[in-house]
Design a protein around this motif. Structure first.
Motif, PDB file in Angstrom:
ATOM      1  N   MET A  34      52.401  40.783  44.271  1.00  0.00           N
ATOM      2  CA  MET A  34      51.027  41.214  43.385  1.00  0.00           C
ATOM      3  C   MET A  34      50.110  40.176  43.191  1.00  0.00           C
ATOM      4  O   MET A  34      48.887  40.566  43.129  1.00  0.00           O
ATOM      5  CB  MET A  34      51.882  41.567  42.057  1.00  0.00           C
ATOM      6  N   HIS A  35      50.780  38.786  43.069  1.00  0.00           N
ATOM      7  CA  HIS A  35      49.816  37.707  42.722  1.00  0.00           C
ATOM      8  C   HIS A  35      48.854  37.408  44.020  1.00  0.00           C
ATOM      9  O   HIS A  35      47.776  37.133  43.869  1.00  0.00           O
ATOM     10  CB  HIS A  35      50.577  36.629  42.304  1.00  0.00           C
ATOM     11  N   THR A  36      49.499  37.727  45.190  1.00  0.00           N
ATOM     12  CA  THR A  36      48.508  37.317  46.163  1.00  0.00           C
ATOM     13  C   THR A  36      47.328  38.464  46.433  1.00  0.00           C
ATOM     14  O   THR A  36      46.362  38.383  46.838  1.00  0.00           O
ATOM     15  CB  THR A  36      49.084  37.245  47.750  1.00  0.00           C
ATOM     16  N   PHE A  40      47.383  41.875  38.007  1.00  0.00           N
ATOM     17  CA  PHE A  40      48.009  41.097  36.529  1.00  0.00           C
ATOM     18  C   PHE A  40      48.935  41.986  36.068  1.00  0.00           C
ATOM     19  O   PHE A  40      48.850  43.384  35.916  1.00  0.00           O
ATOM     20  CB  PHE A  40      46.817  40.609  35.977  1.00  0.00           C
ATOM     21  N   GLU A  41      49.855  41.388  35.463  1.00  0.00           N
ATOM     22  CA  GLU A  41      51.037  42.180  34.696  1.00  0.00           C
ATOM     23  C   GLU A  41      50.675  42.639  33.430  1.00  0.00           C
ATOM     24  O   GLU A  41      49.863  42.081  32.650  1.00  0.00           O
ATOM     25  CB  GLU A  41      52.197  41.257  34.607  1.00  0.00           C
ATOM     26  N   ILE A  42      50.991  43.990  33.292  1.00  0.00           N
ATOM     27  CA  ILE A  42      50.828  44.890  31.820  1.00  0.00           C
ATOM     28  C   ILE A  42      52.128  45.034  31.423  1.00  0.00           C
ATOM     29  O   ILE A  42      53.078  45.547  32.154  1.00  0.00           O
ATOM     30  CB  ILE A  42      49.748  45.756  32.008  1.00  0.00           C
ATOM     31  N   ARG A  43      52.622  44.783  30.106  1.00  0.00           N
ATOM     32  CA  ARG A  43      53.840  45.279  29.450  1.00  0.00           C
ATOM     33  C   ARG A  43      53.537  46.114  28.658  1.00  0.00           C
ATOM     34  O   ARG A  43      52.660  45.735  27.528  1.00  0.00           O
ATOM     35  CB  ARG A  43      54.626  44.214  29.008  1.00  0.00           C
ATOM     36  N   LYS A 106      43.095  45.547  37.855  1.00  0.00           N
ATOM     37  CA  LYS A 106      44.110  45.926  38.826  1.00  0.00           C
ATOM     38  C   LYS A 106      45.528  45.349  38.084  1.00  0.00           C
ATOM     39  O   LYS A 106      45.679  44.111  37.933  1.00  0.00           O
ATOM     40  CB  LYS A 106      43.890  45.154  39.825  1.00  0.00           C
ATOM     41  N   LEU A 107      46.303  46.293  37.722  1.00  0.00           N
ATOM     42  CA  LEU A 107      47.379  46.088  36.597  1.00  0.00           C
ATOM     43  C   LEU A 107      48.804  46.519  37.476  1.00  0.00           C
ATOM     44  O   LEU A 107      48.750  47.440  38.321  1.00  0.00           O
ATOM     45  CB  LEU A 107      47.583  46.771  35.497  1.00  0.00           C
ATOM     46  N   TYR A 108      49.761  45.428  37.298  1.00  0.00           N
ATOM     47  CA  TYR A 108      51.051  45.774  37.890  1.00  0.00           C
ATOM     48  C   TYR A 108      52.195  45.647  36.657  1.00  0.00           C
ATOM     49  O   TYR A 108      52.026  45.098  35.805  1.00  0.00           O
ATOM     50  CB  TYR A 108      51.442  44.881  38.898  1.00  0.00           C
TER      51      TYR A 108
END
Length: 420
Positions: A34-36, A40-43, A106-108
């Motif tokens: 994901m980081h490459t 970016f993470e969403i919770r 762009k969220l993961y």
RNA sequence: GUGGGUGUAGCUCAGCUGGUUAGAGCACCUGGUUGUGGCCCAGGAGGCCGUGGGUUCAAGUCCCAUCACUCACCCCA
């Protein structure tokens, strides 16, 4: 009257230490990839207002109509444990005005979901998915990026026997036209349709394409195809997606009947299946949802995402994981030595050296056994003899070599040893 | 919600057509070494045979019910 121990809820599972390291490697593989890709993470919260799912996933979908954990809380609010993540992430996107901060987001996520289904292989009531949601771009490049991101994670995991299936269910106009066309076509045969297909005929005709019945499949073969109703933009979009996938060497199969179950999908839909699983063979599903943000009260914003089932990935990924091994085991014999080793262990641990000692006051034999079982590289033994001479015995467990060193040089000595 | 399969030791399972103290392997504990692991050897602990009822002189074994687990249908990750 023997007391029945309380059991976990059906369809939930404990992840015990012998399995948790597999989860950790899976999660770090996901995060790294994901980081490459600069996602970016969403919770988001574990539960939401029930209406969020009614208005996005669709009241006629199986998820909403029979699988949600829904309750009224003490304040009278109608709440639901999240059964999927696109809607919550979209809600968060709108509520926090992420679209105003960046033209593209762009969220993961890596998260737990809840659906009340009958459990079976690869299906649980609490399960885990990772996935992405991208808001802001309508262009094929992002469709391809999202697909390639998913495939890249599966590659890193060295999964085999995967198939990527691809389709486009067109834009809003396309689907409206197709819907009337297929109803027209099936109407004369309505009585021959299965019960579920008859229901779908009324509520969600697109999903009749999903049918498993052979008769209906052959019937549909000669009927209208979604692709016949694509607008020219739909067609261009889909062709570009296919071309770009070819260009970066991602193999896919066209599946004209791949219609996803949820209401919000538009245009590109895709699914990754594994031939190593049983009936529940989809490990990843996703697609475009260009109308969803607007539908949930935000500014019109195109979106695309996928979600992959982590339990299923772990079922497919049978590679064994090396267990984490200890490095040092400290044995203290006798009361004074026993109190001394607490300090020694503490010092080693503060220096990032994995260290254990016996907590059951067992015999030296058992402690040696314990050290071996933990995979320790060295054992430090301190007994009466050592204490008297102010030394410690250090034993290398792989070759059984033993040496004695001054008590106050333990840390520096251990640091000089190969601990891997 | 519907259908199939399975419930015997912590785990994986054996227990033939009902017959006497229910077994094995692995794991665990102890000993073989006054303070030394793995391998080996010896010993030990651990079972309301899922639960309830029934048939029988006799049930882990047969019948019924129930619960749990599991696989599949539906649908999905």
């Amino acid at each position: 009257m023997s007391k029945e121990p309380i059991r976990s809820i059906k369809g939930t599972q404990d992840i015990l230490p012998d399995q948790s390291s597999r989860w950790q490697t899976l999660e770090s593989t996901i995060r790294n990839t994901m980081h490459t890709y600069d996602y970016f993470e969403i919770r988001t919260p574990a539960f939401e207002n029930t209406s969020l799912f009614l208005h996005s996933v669709g009241e006629e979908s199986d998820i909403v109509s029979k699988e949600m954990y829904t309750w009224i809380d003490q304040g009278g609010e109608n709440l639901t444990l999240k059964p999927e993540l696109t809607a919550p992430v979209t809600r968060a996107f709108i509520q926090n005005n992420l679209g105003g901060l960046n033209p593209i987001n762009k969220l993961y996520y890596i998260d737990s979901l809840f659906r009340r289904e009958r459990p079976q292989k690869g299906r649980y009531r609490q399960f885990h998915q990772f996935g992405v949601e991208v808001f802001g771009s309508e262009f094929p490049e992002i469709d391809v990026e999202v697909i390639s991101l998913a495939m890249s994670i599966f590659n890193t995991l060295e999964l085999e026997g995967l198939t990527l299936e691809l389709n486009s269910i067109g834009s809003e106009d396309c689907r409206n036209n197709f819907r009337t066309a297929i109803k027209e076509y099936l109407k004369p045969n309505f009585d021959k349709l299965s019960e579920t297909s008859q229901k779908r005929f009324k509520r969600n005709p697109l999903r009749i394409l999903d049918t498993k019945s052979l008769e209906e499949k052959t019937l549909l073969k000669d009927g209208p195809q979604i692709s016949d109703y694509w607008t020219s933009d739909d067609k261009d979009h889909f062709n570009e997606v296919c071309e770009l996938l070819d260009k970066i060497n991602i193999k896919f199969e066209l599946s004209p009947n791949l219609v996803r179950g949820l209401d919000y999908y538009t245009r590109t839909t895709f699914e990754v299946t594994s031939n190593l699983l049983g009936a529940q063979n989809a490990i990843c599903g996703g697609g475009r949802y260009d109308g969803l943000v607007e539908q949930l009260g935000g500014k019109p914003t195109p979106g695309i995402g996928f979600a992959a089932g982590m339990e299923r990935l772990l079922l497919v990924n049978q590679k064994s994981d090396e267990t984490i091994k200890s490095q040092i085991y400290v044995i203290g014999l006798g009361d004074s030595a026993r109190s001394l080793i607490i300090n020694i262990a503490l010092e080693l641990r503060q220096n990032n050296i994995r260290t254990s000692f016996d907590l059951l006051r067992r015999s030296i034999k058992s402690q040696m056994r314990d050290a071996n079982k933990l995979g320790a590289k060295y054992v430090i033994i301190i007994g009466e003899e050592e204490l008297a001479k102010n030394i410690a015995t250090i034993k290398n467990l792989s070759n059984s070599d033993q040496e004695q060193i001054p008590l106050d040089s333990i840390l520096s000595h251990i640091k000089s040893l190969p601990l891997k």
